[in-house]
Design an enzyme around this catalytic site. Sequence first.
Site, PDB file in Angstrom:
ATOM      1  N   GLY A   1      93.964  25.761  -2.365  1.00  0.00           N
ATOM      2  CA  GLY A   1      92.620  25.299  -2.058  1.00  0.00           C
ATOM      3  C   GLY A   1      91.773  26.486  -1.658  1.00  0.00           C
TER       4      GLY A   1
ATOM      5  N   MET B   1      89.197  28.738   1.061  1.00  0.00           N
ATOM      6  CA  MET B   1      89.363  29.158   2.453  1.00  0.00           C
ATOM      7  C   MET B   1      88.968  28.014   3.392  1.00  0.00           C
ATOM      8  SD  MET B   1      88.252  33.140   2.426  1.00  0.00           S
ATOM      9  CE  MET B   1      88.976  33.411   4.038  1.00  0.00           C
TER      10      MET B   1
ATOM     11  N   CYS C   1      80.829  23.232  -1.913  1.00  0.00           N
ATOM     12  CA  CYS C   1      81.100  22.315  -3.022  1.00  0.00           C
ATOM     13  C   CYS C   1      80.539  22.948  -4.307  1.00  0.00           C
ATOM     14  CB  CYS C   1      80.467  20.954  -2.773  1.00  0.00           C
ATOM     15  SG  CYS C   1      78.681  20.972  -2.906  1.00  0.00           S
TER      16      CYS C   1
ATOM     17  N   GLY D   1      92.944  24.475   5.256  1.00  0.00           N
ATOM     18  CA  GLY D   1      94.167  24.064   5.968  1.00  0.00           C
ATOM     19  C   GLY D   1      95.452  24.384   5.221  1.00  0.00           C
ATOM     20  N   LYS D   2      95.419  25.373   4.322  1.00  0.00           N
ATOM     21  CA  LYS D   2      96.621  25.698   3.534  1.00  0.00           C
ATOM     22  C   LYS D   2      97.773  26.154   4.441  1.00  0.00           C
ATOM     23  CE  LYS D   2      94.561  28.838   1.095  1.00  0.00           C
ATOM     24  NZ  LYS D   2      93.234  28.690   1.733  1.00  0.00           N
TER      25      LYS D   2
ATOM     26  N   GLU E   1      99.785  33.092   1.487  1.00  0.00           N
ATOM     27  CA  GLU E   1      98.834  34.002   0.831  1.00  0.00           C
ATOM     28  C   GLU E   1      99.402  34.556  -0.486  1.00  0.00           C
ATOM     29  OE1 GLU E   1      95.865  34.126   1.923  1.00  0.00           O
ATOM     30  OE2 GLU E   1      95.798  34.119   4.114  1.00  0.00           O
ATOM     31  N   ALA E   2     100.004  33.680  -1.264  1.00  0.00           N
ATOM     32  CA  ALA E   2     100.727  34.103  -2.480  1.00  0.00           C
ATOM     33  C   ALA E   2      99.806  34.739  -3.520  1.00  0.00           C
ATOM     34  CB  ALA E   2     101.446  32.907  -3.097  1.00  0.00           C
ATOM     35  N   GLN E   3      98.501  34.478  -3.428  1.00  0.00           N
ATOM     36  CA  GLN E   3      97.565  35.050  -4.419  1.00  0.00           C
ATOM     37  C   GLN E   3      97.510  36.570  -4.347  1.00  0.00           C
ATOM     38  OE1 GLN E   3      96.527  33.470  -1.654  1.00  0.00           O
ATOM     39  NE2 GLN E   3      95.133  34.892  -0.639  1.00  0.00           N
TER      40      GLN E   3
HETATM   41 ZN    ZN Z   1      77.649  21.217  -0.862  1.00  0.00          ZN
END
Ligand code: ZN
Length: 202
Positions: free
Chosen positions: A31, A33, A192, A36-37, A104-106
């Site tokens: 997801g 930043m 968004c 809540g990862k 933080e696998a990215q």
């Molecule tokens: Zn928005």
Amino acid sequence: MKISQKHDVNISGRYAFSPRVSNSRIKVICGPMFSGKTKHLIAAISHYQKEGKKVVVFKPQLDDRYGDDHIVSHDKDETPAINIVRPAEMLDLFHNADVVAIDEAQFFDATIVNVCSIIADQGKSIVIAGLDMDYKANPFGEMPLLMAMADEVKKLNSVCTFCSGKARFSHRISQDDQLVVLGEKDKYVPLCRSCYNELKEK
Ligand SMILES: [Zn+2]
């Protein structure tokens, strides 16, 4: 082969397989930043530990925003972790564990994909957290491949800073233009799609 011929398929070999009590699984939590990862990763680690499983946790060396040998969520949940630079280092360190967790696998290089396959083939489950998109809304690092090979993918949303809608984008508000710039709410805001696109046009 036509489907009408499938009764000809030789399935006698299936009796050579022993029953599976449990299989190793690869789970990806991703997801933008502030979605809540790491919190979800720590909850998954805690769940495995309550089942009596030994979990070893890895994170990339470059991520030193919090304590050096812990992963810490924005809510300040934390769990011990081993800092590594190259994914291959996990191959020397995972053998006593039932589960491997990666935060933080990215930020890891392309070898993480093969390393995760090797670990899963040894019967260990893997739970991976990372950003699915970078600040330009491009797929981040090897996350697309990890998501493709996963048994389960959980996509999290954050809350859009402008309209409070579901945010999928990590918009960088600082002027840095490198791909990797570590920071918190001083440098990134979750947005968004509509607000992200509107801001880009300005
Ligand atoms: Zn928005």
